[in-house]
Design a protein around this motif. Structure first.
Motif, PDB file in Angstrom:
ATOM      1  N   UNK A   1       0.849  -1.190  -0.080  1.00 46.48           N
ATOM      2  CA  UNK A   1       0.006   0.062  -0.044  1.00 46.48           C
ATOM      3  C   UNK A   1       1.006   1.435  -0.082  1.00 46.48           C
ATOM      4  N   UNK A   2       1.965   1.267   1.004  1.00 48.85           N
ATOM      5  CA  UNK A   2       2.849   2.404   1.090  1.00 48.85           C
ATOM      6  C   UNK A   2       3.451   2.719  -0.477  1.00 48.85           C
ATOM      7  N   UNK A   3       3.954   1.612  -1.002  1.00 46.26           N
ATOM      8  CA  UNK A   3       4.511   1.869  -2.462  1.00 46.26           C
ATOM      9  C   UNK A   3       3.442   1.890  -3.667  1.00 46.26           C
ATOM     10  N   UNK A   4       2.391   1.999  -3.224  1.00 43.26           N
ATOM     11  CA  UNK A   4       1.063   2.539  -4.393  1.00 43.26           C
ATOM     12  C   UNK A   4       0.832   1.324  -5.097  1.00 43.26           C
ATOM     13  N   UNK A   5       1.137  -0.004  -5.114  1.00 39.14           N
ATOM     14  CA  UNK A   5       1.086  -1.149  -5.594  1.00 39.14           C
ATOM     15  C   UNK A   5      -0.272  -1.632  -5.565  1.00 39.14           C
ATOM     16  N   UNK A   6      -0.951  -1.631  -4.368  1.00 40.00           N
ATOM     17  CA  UNK A   6      -2.243  -1.950  -4.241  1.00 40.00           C
ATOM     18  C   UNK A   6      -3.359  -1.248  -3.338  1.00 40.00           C
ATOM     19  N   UNK A   7      -4.463  -1.525  -3.233  1.00 35.27           N
ATOM     20  CA  UNK A   7      -5.485  -0.824  -2.451  1.00 35.27           C
ATOM     21  C   UNK A   7      -5.736  -1.574  -0.968  1.00 35.27           C
ATOM     22  N   UNK A   8      -6.405  -0.729  -0.293  1.00 36.48           N
ATOM     23  CA  UNK A   8      -6.543  -1.319   1.197  1.00 36.48           C
ATOM     24  C   UNK A   8      -7.350  -2.369   1.414  1.00 36.48           C
ATOM     25  N   UNK A   9      -8.553  -2.340   0.238  1.00 35.89           N
ATOM     26  CA  UNK A   9      -9.398  -3.498   0.114  1.00 35.89           C
ATOM     27  C   UNK A   9      -8.969  -4.951  -0.124  1.00 35.89           C
ATOM     28  N   UNK A  10      -7.776  -4.694  -1.078  1.00 37.41           N
ATOM     29  CA  UNK A  10      -7.196  -6.167  -1.605  1.00 37.41           C
ATOM     30  C   UNK A  10      -6.368  -6.617  -0.534  1.00 37.41           C
ATOM     31  N   UNK A  11      -5.722  -5.915   0.463  1.00 40.37           N
ATOM     32  CA  UNK A  11      -4.956  -6.358   1.650  1.00 40.37           C
ATOM     33  C   UNK A  11      -5.713  -7.027   2.715  1.00 40.37           C
ATOM     34  N   UNK A  12      -6.815  -6.350   2.958  1.00 39.75           N
ATOM     35  CA  UNK A  12      -7.853  -6.650   3.825  1.00 39.75           C
ATOM     36  C   UNK A  12      -8.641  -7.921   3.407  1.00 39.75           C
ATOM     37  N   UNK A  13      -8.763  -8.015   2.306  1.00 42.62           N
ATOM     38  CA  UNK A  13      -9.402  -9.341   1.734  1.00 42.62           C
ATOM     39  C   UNK A  13      -8.537 -10.690   1.931  1.00 42.62           C
ATOM     40  N   UNK A  14      -7.270 -10.377   1.884  1.00 46.01           N
ATOM     41  CA  UNK A  14      -6.171 -11.663   1.903  1.00 46.01           C
ATOM     42  C   UNK A  14      -5.581 -11.765   3.033  1.00 46.01           C
ATOM     43  N   UNK A  15      -5.574 -10.680   4.090  1.00 46.28           N
ATOM     44  CA  UNK A  15      -4.477 -10.903   5.374  1.00 46.28           C
ATOM     45  C   UNK A  15      -5.369 -10.498   6.558  1.00 46.28           C
ATOM     46  N   UNK A  16      -4.868 -10.983   7.651  1.00 45.30           N
ATOM     47  CA  UNK A  16      -5.567 -10.419   9.058  1.00 45.30           C
ATOM     48  C   UNK A  16      -4.403  -9.995   9.852  1.00 45.30           C
ATOM     49  N   UNK A  17      -4.935  -9.000  10.863  1.00 45.64           N
ATOM     50  CA  UNK A  17      -3.885  -8.407  11.644  1.00 45.64           C
ATOM     51  C   UNK A  17      -3.033  -9.389  12.712  1.00 45.64           C
TER      52      UNK A  17
END
Length: 575
Positions: free
Chosen positions: A559-575
């Motif tokens: 996300x920091x590098x501007x490569x993907x969106x918040x929605x994509x990261x939330x869809x595939x990972x957990x805290x």
């Protein structure tokens, strides 16, 4: 419309005379509509065109990119009419039907629609490109008109007619697509299957799902990891379609009660060059017929450069250090379709030198790699992973790749091989890197064997990239970023990117995929924890202390590098 649009844009001072002349010249050569040509040349945006038309004709404009249309409204206008006039029904209120169109002065189209539907027609303006994408998205693939013709022909065919299934099978490795097309002139079901297979390639799909239900028969493509419905053939044709695919995959068309696996090889011309493509075919009997999944294996999509897979710098260094060791076990974990095979093949390419003997046991062998001895598993004759591994150890190997550790026997031989001077690479299905250790012990491997054999575990997921052609900054409240996992300091400086939606990404704002990777190095401290029976939560905590970047951490970096969106990261990972 072409000259009129050019004049309107000139009048609005959005383009100059030289730009219009250049666009008209290119339009003449390419045959592409003027609006699309101007956008491609970068002279105007789609929004510029719709706003100009809206202002000129006093008609509201509409953004179709994320506009959801009621299926009952779509049924009012057939697909061929929508394509003929480049229009799309978007809403129905009372006796009024709202139609999105590029040319609101087209009275012939409005008269036809009024006569056909019996509704009053109210136009709204949209760009030609947006309309084409929205029509494809809502009515199906670009083959929709050809498909309709095929459907009509097939509806006249009795589904019990087995003449559709008879094909002269020559002994050849690959099926020439041109021959399939010639055959397709005669049999509509053959043409439909050809359309399904070739359209998947053109749309960049990784899998084709052909699914029978009680009252529906549908075809879906997995594009960039997401399933999209593309067509609904008549249910009565499911037997004929299944038989045609079985014939191409050299499967038993008479066996409808048991699962079957096969392969289809196709040669086709794409962008001027001949490509050889492999489909891995899986047929599964379900309650209402056979479900078929075809996985497209395209060598051109195999990325063997490890620096481009998505590893963070520190994670890549750890991974490379592990695969360059003379012995030990390196595991890559994740669900089906998470890019495990690509990562392993990349690792093999990195360590494939003339002085090493590399042997692989795979089910199936997805890609042929030069200089590597690859063995295809055949359970029906007793050639499974365990049998292949035993044989490998008598073949003087340096490096062994086991496609998947599925049972105790395979796990035991792989562990012993890694402890006797061999580097063993393999995959497992687990949620994250630390839980892989518990999974091996649950299989029956003793903790001391796990601790001494496993040197590194990489867990991965694939997420969609933001489209590089239309990405723009977007505002996200710092509180949301903090909840996501960023520190309060980072939340002030992170610039989140999002795709507006364009022709290249089909209006989704996302194009292509990148891996999120979590690399756990089994250090001396973690070995001690395994021997003392520590839980995966404790091992994870220790891994993070030692510098492990988690899946969520890898996502935050993307996300920091501007490569993907918040929605994509939330869809595939957990805290």
């Amino acid at each position: 419309m072409a000259v009129k649009l050019g004049e309107l844009l000139l009048k609005a001072k959005l383009i100059n005379a030289e730009q219009l002349a250049a666009a008209l010249k290119q339009q003449k050569e390419s045959g592409v509509k003027l609006g699309e040509t101007l956008v491609r040349l970068g002279f105007v945006t789609e929004d510029d065109i719709t706003e100009t038309l809206s202002a000129q004709f006093g008609v509201p404009s509409i953004n179709l990119t994320h506009f959801e249309i009621d299926p009952n409204v779509l049924k009012l206008v057939p697909a061929e009419v929508a394509r003929k006039y480049n229009i799309l029904p978007v809403n129905k209120t009372g006796a009024t039907l709202t139609i999105a169109m590029a040319d609101p002065t087209n009275v012939f189209a409005m008269d036809d629609l009024k006569f056909m539907t019996g509704y009053n027609v109210e136009p709204v303006v949209a760009s030609e490109i947006a309309l084409q994408h929205a029509i494809d998205r809502n009515y199906g693939a670009s083959h929709a008109l050809e498909l309709k013709k095929v459907m009509e022909e097939m509806s006249a065919v009795d589904s019990s007619d087995t003449s559709l299934e008879v094909v002269d099978e020559e002994e050849q490795d690959a099926i020439d697509l041109e021959k399939l097309v010639e055959e397709g002139e005669e049999a509509p079901v053959v043409r439909l299957v050809n359309i399904i297979l070739t359209d998947a390639i053109k749309r960049g799909a990784s899998d084709i799902h052909i699914e029978p239900y009680e009252k529906e028969y549908r075809v879906r493509y997995r594009i960039d990891g997401i399933l999209e419905e593309v067509m609904n053939p008549p249910s009565k044709l499911k037997e004929a379609i299944a038989s045609r695919i079985k014939i191409l995959a050299r499967l038993d068309i008479a066996e409808k009660r048991l699962p079957q696996d096969g392969r289809i090889k196709i040669k086709m011309k794409l962008a001027g060059k001949v490509k050889e493509l492999d489909y891995r075919v899986s047929v599964l009997p379900t309650l209402f017929g056979e479900k078929i999944v075809c996985r497209l294996l395209d060598k051109d999509n195999l990325m063997l450069d490890m620096t481009k897979l998505g590893f963070e710098k520190s994670s890549l260094q750890r991974f490379e250090k592990a695969i360059l060791r003379p012995w030990g076990m390196v595991l890559v974990t994740g669900p089906t379709g998470s890019g495990k095979t690509n990562t392993l093949y990349s690792a093999l390419s990195r360590i494939n030198t003339p002085d090493t003997n590399i042997m692989t046991a795979e089910d199936p062998v997805e890609f042929n790699l030069p200089g590597i001895n690859q063995v295809q598993m055949k359970d029906s004759i007793g050639l499974n992973f365990a049998a292949a591994l035993r044989s490998f150890l008598r073949q003087d190997p340096n490096i062994i790749l086991v496609g998947e550790i599925r049972d105790f026997e395979t796990a035991e031989i792989a562990v012993k091989a890694s402890l006797t001077g061999h580097l063993v690479l393999s995959t497992l299905h687990t949620n994250d890197a630390p839980s892989t250790i518990n999974r091996l012990m649950n299989m029956g491997i003793e903790p001391y064997l796990v601790a001494t054999s496993v040197v590194l575990i990489a867990a991965q997921r694939l997420i969609r990239r933001v489209c590089s052609n239309c990405k723009v900054p977007t505002e996200v409240p710092p509180q949301v970023l903090i909840q996501l996992g960023f520190t309060p300091e980072e939340s002030k400086s992170v610039q989140v990117m999002k795709g507006k939606g364009c022709e290249r990404c089909n209006g989704t704002g996302l194009k292509g995929r990148v891996a999120l990777v979590e690399v756990l190095e089994v250090s001396e401290e973690i070995k001690e924890m395994i021997l003392s029976g520590a839980s995966s939560v404790e091992i994870r905590r220790k891994g993070v202390e030692e510098g492990m970047v988690t899946l969520r951490g890898s996502g935050l970096q993307k996300i920091k590098d501007g490569m993907t969106t918040i929605e994509e990261v939330v869809r595939e990972t957990v805290l």
